[in-house]
Design a protein around this motif. Structure first.
Motif, PDB file in Angstrom:
ATOM      1  N   MET A   1       0.838  -1.188   0.000  1.00  0.00           N
ATOM      2  CA  MET A   1       0.000   0.000   0.000  1.00  0.00           C
ATOM      3  C   MET A   1       0.874   1.239   0.000  1.00  0.00           C
ATOM      4  N   MET A   2       0.631   2.154  -0.921  1.00  0.00           N
ATOM      5  CA  MET A   2       1.403   3.392  -1.020  1.00  0.00           C
ATOM      6  C   MET A   2       0.804   4.447  -0.108  1.00  0.00           C
ATOM      7  N   LEU A   3       1.664   5.142   0.583  1.00  0.00           N
ATOM      8  CA  LEU A   3       1.211   6.290   1.358  1.00  0.00           C
ATOM      9  C   LEU A   3       0.985   7.450   0.407  1.00  0.00           C
ATOM     10  N   ASP A   4       0.023   8.289   0.725  1.00  0.00           N
ATOM     11  CA  ASP A   4      -0.168   9.503  -0.057  1.00  0.00           C
ATOM     12  C   ASP A   4       0.947  10.467   0.300  1.00  0.00           C
ATOM     13  N   ILE A   5       1.681  10.929  -0.707  1.00  0.00           N
ATOM     14  CA  ILE A   5       2.766  11.858  -0.475  1.00  0.00           C
ATOM     15  C   ILE A   5       2.610  13.077  -1.363  1.00  0.00           C
ATOM     16  N   VAL A   6       3.267  14.153  -0.962  1.00  0.00           N
ATOM     17  CA  VAL A   6       3.363  15.346  -1.791  1.00  0.00           C
ATOM     18  C   VAL A   6       4.842  15.705  -1.881  1.00  0.00           C
ATOM     19  N   THR A   7       5.202  16.368  -2.961  1.00  0.00           N
ATOM     20  CA  THR A   7       6.580  16.795  -3.166  1.00  0.00           C
ATOM     21  C   THR A   7       6.668  18.282  -2.885  1.00  0.00           C
ATOM     22  N   ILE A   8       7.615  18.647  -2.006  1.00  0.00           N
ATOM     23  CA  ILE A   8       7.839  20.048  -1.648  1.00  0.00           C
ATOM     24  C   ILE A   8       9.331  20.349  -1.790  1.00  0.00           C
ATOM     25  N   HIS A   9       9.684  21.601  -1.609  1.00  0.00           N
ATOM     26  CA  HIS A   9      11.082  22.022  -1.622  1.00  0.00           C
ATOM     27  C   HIS A   9      11.408  22.578  -0.241  1.00  0.00           C
ATOM     28  N   VAL A  10      12.476  22.080   0.361  1.00  0.00           N
ATOM     29  CA  VAL A  10      12.933  22.568   1.661  1.00  0.00           C
ATOM     30  C   VAL A  10      14.385  23.007   1.510  1.00  0.00           C
ATOM     31  N   ASN A  11      14.615  24.301   1.690  1.00  0.00           N
ATOM     32  CA  ASN A  11      15.965  24.870   1.546  1.00  0.00           C
ATOM     33  C   ASN A  11      16.598  24.458   0.220  1.00  0.00           C
ATOM     34  N   GLY A  12      15.776  24.465  -0.836  1.00  0.00           N
ATOM     35  CA  GLY A  12      16.268  24.160  -2.175  1.00  0.00           C
ATOM     36  C   GLY A  12      16.299  22.692  -2.538  1.00  0.00           C
ATOM     37  N   ASP A  13      16.058  21.797  -1.569  1.00  0.00           N
ATOM     38  CA  ASP A  13      16.066  20.360  -1.838  1.00  0.00           C
ATOM     39  C   ASP A  13      14.643  19.842  -2.029  1.00  0.00           C
ATOM     40  N   VAL A  14      14.479  18.915  -2.965  1.00  0.00           N
ATOM     41  CA  VAL A  14      13.174  18.289  -3.184  1.00  0.00           C
ATOM     42  C   VAL A  14      12.963  17.228  -2.112  1.00  0.00           C
ATOM     43  N   ARG A  15      11.795  17.257  -1.481  1.00  0.00           N
ATOM     44  CA  ARG A  15      11.458  16.288  -0.429  1.00  0.00           C
ATOM     45  C   ARG A  15      10.062  15.738  -0.679  1.00  0.00           C
ATOM     46  N   ASP A  16       9.895  14.445  -0.473  1.00  0.00           N
ATOM     47  CA  ASP A  16       8.571  13.831  -0.469  1.00  0.00           C
ATOM     48  C   ASP A  16       8.148  13.683   0.983  1.00  0.00           C
ATOM     49  N   VAL A  17       6.971  14.202   1.304  1.00  0.00           N
ATOM     50  CA  VAL A  17       6.466  14.146   2.682  1.00  0.00           C
ATOM     51  C   VAL A  17       5.028  13.640   2.652  1.00  0.00           C
ATOM     52  N   PRO A  18       4.548  13.127   3.788  1.00  0.00           N
ATOM     53  CA  PRO A  18       3.161  12.649   3.823  1.00  0.00           C
ATOM     54  C   PRO A  18       2.165  13.772   3.520  1.00  0.00           C
ATOM     55  N   LYS A  19       1.140  13.438   2.782  1.00  0.00           N
ATOM     56  CA  LYS A  19       0.076  14.384   2.468  1.00  0.00           C
ATOM     57  C   LYS A  19      -0.703  14.711   3.745  1.00  0.00           C
ATOM     58  N   GLY A  20      -1.163  15.948   3.862  1.00  0.00           N
ATOM     59  CA  GLY A  20      -2.018  16.327   4.975  1.00  0.00           C
ATOM     60  C   GLY A  20      -1.306  16.943   6.164  1.00  0.00           C
ATOM     61  N   LEU A  21       0.006  17.170   6.048  1.00  0.00           N
ATOM     62  CA  LEU A  21       0.729  17.787   7.156  1.00  0.00           C
ATOM     63  C   LEU A  21       0.438  19.282   7.233  1.00  0.00           C
ATOM     64  N   ASN A  22       0.568  19.827   8.446  1.00  0.00           N
ATOM     65  CA  ASN A  22       0.645  21.275   8.579  1.00  0.00           C
ATOM     66  C   ASN A  22       2.117  21.609   8.843  1.00  0.00           C
ATOM     67  N   VAL A  23       2.453  22.880   8.950  1.00  0.00           N
ATOM     68  CA  VAL A  23       3.855  23.266   9.091  1.00  0.00           C
ATOM     69  C   VAL A  23       4.454  22.735  10.401  1.00  0.00           C
TER      70      VAL A  23
END
Length: 71
Positions: A1-23
């Motif tokens: 089963m795949m977790l739902d993830i989103v791709t963001i940029h943190v300090n210029g690096d691409v990161r995949d993190v779980p969907k639905g997070l707040n800051v």
């Protein structure tokens, strides 16, 4: 089963993190200590009081800086 993830940029690096997070949850997910952090979200500084109400969405850009005291 795949977790739902989103791709963001943190300090210029691409990161995949779980969907639905707040800051605040993103900070914890990244293993950072919330004390003395400054966070810019899509070119706007966000106050710590806004972290829990600010959602993390795919494509977001974060600059996270650890403030260092001294003198």
């Amino acid at each position: 089963m795949m977790l739902d993830i989103v791709t963001i940029h943190v300090n210029g690096d691409v990161r995949d993190v779980p969907k639905g997070l707040n800051v605040a949850q993103l900070v914890a997910h990244l293993g950072l200590t919330a004390n003395r952090l400054a966070i810019e979200h899509n070119s706007e500084i966000i106050r710590r009081a806004q972290w829990e109400e600010t959602p993390v969405s795919g494509g977001d850009r974060f600059e996270i800086v650890h403030l260092v005291g001294g003198g």
